[in-house]
Design a protein around this motif. Structure first.
Motif, mmCIF file in Angstrom:
data_model
loop_
_atom_site.group_PDB
_atom_site.id
_atom_site.type_symbol
_atom_site.label_atom_id
_atom_site.label_comp_id
_atom_site.label_asym_id
_atom_site.label_seq_id
_atom_site.Cartn_x
_atom_site.Cartn_y
_atom_site.Cartn_z
ATOM 1 N N ASN A 5 49.461 53.048 55.235
ATOM 2 C CA ASN A 5 49.821 52.597 53.891
ATOM 3 C C ASN A 5 51.323 52.637 53.620
ATOM 4 O OD1 ASN A 5 47.458 51.776 52.173
ATOM 5 N ND2 ASN A 5 46.676 53.696 52.981
ATOM 6 N N THR A 6 52.076 53.312 54.486
ATOM 7 C CA THR A 6 53.541 53.235 54.385
ATOM 8 C C THR A 6 53.988 51.773 54.382
ATOM 9 O OG1 THR A 6 53.809 55.332 55.542
ATOM 10 C CG2 THR A 6 55.713 53.857 55.500
ATOM 11 N N HIS A 9 53.345 50.220 51.064
ATOM 12 C CA HIS A 9 54.274 50.686 50.029
ATOM 13 C C HIS A 9 55.594 49.910 50.097
ATOM 14 C CE1 HIS A 9 51.584 53.723 48.780
ATOM 15 N NE2 HIS A 9 51.816 54.602 49.742
#
Length: 263
Positions: A5-6, A9
């Motif tokens: 999910n980095t 983001h």
């Protein structure tokens, strides 16, 4: 949450921007940049080393040795989220929790079953590009630094070739690697690829992570839009002295937290 999910983001942060003249501008006209700092080998159970004082008093939330903490700043201004690596157990996404697979999932937004790096010996495919490469293709200046040969010579070699071929504004840097006249004891396919990841001035302090700190500070000063650097000494201390239990491991976590604070 899953570590990949980095990637999401970063896209959420930059995709609403207008990219013009090599810079990303938010809807309110502010310049946006991304700084990614990796702590290789740091486990979640090491957080108390930097979020409590020596007496384990509650709500102190600072680096017990230095009184300054990058992780504390994140806690206060954004948030801390526990991420898991290794894919989903007993499915095709399951992968090792090793360096190469984990960082590549951070950078590409998918598990190794899609990007191709499930162990330290695998090469990433070009079906899933790192977010650094994606934004370099849009005109932003990006950089990725590590002091581990394997990541550039094996895991990301296809991406290095692509950046070289397209002459994109992306820099790969093995911060303690010197340029060479011939290949010797390296896993790089060609001398050109080896030297493409070599530092202009190799860092003597790379083993202590101050070299990585200084590299990131330099790239920020150069005006890069996305700067990614991975501290390595926590992982080294863990392998040599024990993860989570040794004085050397604890010291490496505390030091990297302090170095990140200065970036």
């Amino acid at each position: 949450m899953a570590e990949y999910n980095t990637y999401n983001h970063v896209h959420d942060f930059l995709d609403e921007c207008e990219i013009r003249n090599g810079s990303a501008y938010s809807p309110d006209g502010k310049l946006r940049k991304v700084l990614f700092i990796g702590f290789d080998g740091m486990r979640a159970d090491a957080l108390p080393y930097v979020l409590q004082n020596e007496n384990n008093e509650e709500n102190t939330a600072y680096n017990s040795v230095t009184d300054v903490s990058a992780i504390k700043k994140l806690q206060q201004t954004g948030g801390i989220y526990i991420a898991y690596c290794g894919g989903e157990t007993a499915t095709e996404t399951e992968q090792t929790t090793s360096t190469s697979a984990s960082w590549t999932s951070h950078f590409t937004g998918v598990w190794g079953s899609k990007h191709g790096v499930k162990t330290d010996d695998d090469s990433k495919n070009m079906d899933y590009k790192t977010f650094m490469l994606e934004y370099a293709e849009k005109g932003l200046n990006t950089a990725l630094a590590f002091d581990w040969d394997q990541y550039f010579d094996v895991n990301l070699k296809e991406e290095l070739k692509y950046v070289m071929e397209k002459d994109l504004p992306m820099q790969f840097c093995d911060i303690d690697r010197a340029k060479a006249d011939k290949l010797e004891k390296t896993s790089a396919e060609t001398l050109e690829l080896y030297n493409f990841a070599a530092a202009e001035t190799p860092s003597d302090s790379a083993p202590y992570d101050t070299g990585m700190r200084d590299y990131m500070l330099d790239r920020i000063a150069q005006g890069d839009d996305i700067v990614c650097g991975i501290f390595h000494n926590i992982d080294t201390a863990g392998h040599n002295y024990g993860f989570g239990v040794s004085t050397e491991y604890k010291a490496a976590v505390i030091n990297c937290d302090m170095y990140a604070n200065s970036v």
